[in-house]
Write a protein that holds these residues in place. Structure first.
Motif, PDB file in Angstrom:
ATOM      1  N   CYS A 161       0.860  -1.184   0.000  1.00 51.53           N
ATOM      2  CA  CYS A 161       0.000   0.000   0.000  1.00 51.53           C
ATOM      3  C   CYS A 161       0.895   1.231   0.000  1.00 51.53           C
ATOM      4  O   CYS A 161       2.115   1.125   0.126  1.00 51.53           O
ATOM      5  N   ILE A 162       0.312   2.387  -0.122  1.00 49.36           N
ATOM      6  CA  ILE A 162       1.104   3.605  -0.134  1.00 49.36           C
ATOM      7  C   ILE A 162       1.752   3.825   1.236  1.00 49.36           C
ATOM      8  O   ILE A 162       1.110   3.666   2.274  1.00 49.36           O
ATOM      9  N   ALA A 163       3.038   4.177   1.232  1.00 47.97           N
ATOM     10  CA  ALA A 163       3.784   4.367   2.477  1.00 47.97           C
ATOM     11  C   ALA A 163       3.721   5.826   2.935  1.00 47.97           C
ATOM     12  O   ALA A 163       3.395   6.726   2.148  1.00 47.97           O
ATOM     13  N   ARG A 164       4.051   6.035   4.189  1.00 49.21           N
ATOM     14  CA  ARG A 164       3.992   7.391   4.740  1.00 49.21           C
ATOM     15  C   ARG A 164       4.840   8.372   3.940  1.00 49.21           C
ATOM     16  O   ARG A 164       4.438   9.519   3.711  1.00 49.21           O
ATOM     17  N   ALA A 165       6.021   7.950   3.500  1.00 45.22           N
ATOM     18  CA  ALA A 165       6.918   8.839   2.759  1.00 45.22           C
ATOM     19  C   ALA A 165       6.333   9.298   1.431  1.00 45.22           C
ATOM     20  O   ALA A 165       6.833  10.251   0.823  1.00 45.22           O
ATOM     21  N   SER A 166       5.277   8.625   0.975  1.00 46.20           N
ATOM     22  CA  SER A 166       4.652   8.952  -0.304  1.00 46.20           C
ATOM     23  C   SER A 166       3.243   9.526  -0.157  1.00 46.20           C
ATOM     24  O   SER A 166       2.618   9.855  -1.171  1.00 46.20           O
ATOM     25  N   TYR A 167       2.762   9.645   1.078  1.00 45.42           N
ATOM     26  CA  TYR A 167       1.349   9.962   1.289  1.00 45.42           C
ATOM     27  C   TYR A 167       1.204  11.309   1.993  1.00 45.42           C
ATOM     28  O   TYR A 167       1.003  11.384   3.199  1.00 45.42           O
ATOM     29  N   GLU A 168       1.280  12.377   1.210  1.00 43.64           N
ATOM     30  CA  GLU A 168       1.125  13.724   1.755  1.00 43.64           C
ATOM     31  C   GLU A 168      -0.353  14.085   1.817  1.00 43.64           C
ATOM     32  O   GLU A 168      -1.098  13.876   0.856  1.00 43.64           O
ATOM     33  N   VAL A 169      -0.780  14.624   2.960  1.00 40.51           N
ATOM     34  CA  VAL A 169      -2.181  15.003   3.159  1.00 40.51           C
ATOM     35  C   VAL A 169      -2.237  16.413   3.739  1.00 40.51           C
ATOM     36  O   VAL A 169      -1.229  16.946   4.211  1.00 40.51           O
ATOM     37  N   ASP A 170      -3.431  17.003   3.718  1.00 34.41           N
ATOM     38  CA  ASP A 170      -3.561  18.351   4.269  1.00 34.41           C
ATOM     39  C   ASP A 170      -4.021  18.291   5.721  1.00 34.41           C
ATOM     40  O   ASP A 170      -4.316  17.222   6.264  1.00 34.41           O
ATOM     41  N   GLU A 171      -4.085  19.449   6.343  1.00 34.04           N
ATOM     42  CA  GLU A 171      -4.426  19.507   7.768  1.00 34.04           C
ATOM     43  C   GLU A 171      -5.866  19.099   8.036  1.00 34.04           C
ATOM     44  O   GLU A 171      -6.184  18.580   9.104  1.00 34.04           O
ATOM     45  N   ALA A 172      -6.757  19.299   7.089  1.00 34.99           N
ATOM     46  CA  ALA A 172      -8.144  18.870   7.276  1.00 34.99           C
ATOM     47  C   ALA A 172      -8.218  17.353   7.364  1.00 34.99           C
ATOM     48  O   ALA A 172      -8.988  16.802   8.170  1.00 34.99           O
ATOM     49  N   PHE A 173      -7.427  16.675   6.549  1.00 40.47           N
ATOM     50  CA  PHE A 173      -7.356  15.210   6.604  1.00 40.47           C
ATOM     51  C   PHE A 173      -6.846  14.783   7.979  1.00 40.47           C
ATOM     52  O   PHE A 173      -7.414  13.900   8.623  1.00 40.47           O
ATOM     53  N   ARG A 174      -5.778  15.416   8.437  1.00 34.92           N
ATOM     54  CA  ARG A 174      -5.198  15.079   9.743  1.00 34.92           C
ATOM     55  C   ARG A 174      -6.194  15.333  10.867  1.00 34.92           C
ATOM     56  O   ARG A 174      -6.327  14.520  11.796  1.00 34.92           O
ATOM     57  N   ALA A 175      -6.927  16.422  10.773  1.00 35.21           N
ATOM     58  CA  ALA A 175      -7.896  16.759  11.815  1.00 35.21           C
ATOM     59  C   ALA A 175      -9.025  15.738  11.877  1.00 35.21           C
ATOM     60  O   ALA A 175      -9.542  15.431  12.963  1.00 35.21           O
ATOM     61  N   ARG A 176      -9.411  15.197  10.733  1.00 32.92           N
ATOM     62  CA  ARG A 176     -10.476  14.183  10.691  1.00 32.92           C
ATOM     63  C   ARG A 176     -10.082  12.967  11.535  1.00 32.92           C
ATOM     64  O   ARG A 176     -10.897  12.401  12.257  1.00 32.92           O
ATOM     65  N   PHE A 177      -8.825  12.569  11.458  1.00 30.99           N
ATOM     66  CA  PHE A 177      -8.353  11.434  12.248  1.00 30.99           C
ATOM     67  C   PHE A 177      -8.209  11.813  13.715  1.00 30.99           C
ATOM     68  O   PHE A 177      -8.500  11.006  14.606  1.00 30.99           O
TER      69      PHE A 177
END
Length: 253
Positions: A161-177
């Motif tokens: 699956c996609i690894a952390r080093a390749s999976y950039e997300v925005d702050e809204a995504f982070r806030a959802r978690f």
């Protein structure tokens, strides 16, 4: 045609299973290789042959069943084979029937294979971020228990699956978690302003452990950074490619 690559998990030793990439198969063009994605724009005959080859490589005596995947927590209990045209809308399957190969297709999302060898019950789940946070792995475990499995005996493996080093997300995504639980922030690493890097594989493993699964194996293969081995939706998007293939993961009794 190259020989098909199959990754297997020690946790599932003795169970017919495999996480497959794109090497092998008959597709060409953007989806070259072992494209198993019925939703791609690839030649349908090539996709059908790739799915046959994949099943042959993992469980030659089994009939493949799949899903119309929708990034949900819906689980299907399979009691008999069905045609691809009849595949239900869901993101996980479970069965206790022999010679049925449960198949999940992915292109960055995490494929998760499950087994309770004692009960003779298996499962397969498609865990993208939506399905993972929505509880697709929890629902799969519950469906397996309804067939006689015990979560204390279930083992699980998380495939490429996609690894952390390749999976950039925005702050809204982070806030959802973060809204789901403060401890979820440990699955993110700070990036440039307003962005972070998300570890999908570790999050899915955490959900499995929290559900009581005692043995969890991660393969640690990044789909995004290995274009010669895996399909990747995000990589295709970044390259402005109009189509992308899907790799398949299978398990059978």
């Amino acid at each position: 045609m190259s020989e098909i690559e199959v990754w297997r998990a020690d946790a599932l030793a003795g169970i017919k299973h495999g996480f497959l990439g794109r090497v092998g198969g008959v597709s060409d063009g953007l989806c070259w290789g072992l494209n198993a994605g019925l939703g791609s724009h690839d030649n349908p005959a090539s996709v059908a042959e790739n799915r046959r080859l994949a099943t042959q490589a993992v469980a030659s005596d089994a009939t493949l069943v799949g899903l119309y995947q929708i990034h949900s927590a819906e689980v299907v209990t399979v009691t008999a084979p069905y045609a691809d045209a009849d595949r239900p809308r869901a993101d996980a399957l479970v069965t206790d029937r022999p010679r049925i190969a449960l198949g999940i297709v992915t292109a960055d999302c995490a494929p998760v294979l499950f087994s309770d060898p004692h009960a003779g019950v298996i499962g397969a789940a498609h865990a993208g971020w939506k399905g993972a946070i929505g509880g697709v792995t929890d629902a799969t475990i519950a469906a397996m228990e309804a067939m006689g499995a015990d979560r204390g005996r279930i083992v699980a493996a998380i495939g490429p699956c996609i690894a952390r080093a390749s999976y950039e997300v925005d702050e809204a995504f982070r806030a959802r978690f973060a809204e789901e639980g403060g401890e979820n922030d440990r699955f993110f690493a700070d990036g440039k302003a307003g962005h972070a890097w998300f570890d999908l594989e570790a999050y899915v493993a955490h959900r499995l452990a929290a559900a009581g699964i005692g043995r969890i194996e991660t393969l640690g293969q990044d789909t995004y950074s290995q274009p010669g081995r895996f399909y990747s939706y995000r990589r295709a998007t970044h390259r402005s490619e109009p189509d992308y293939g899907r790799q398949i993961s299978l398990i059978a009794l």
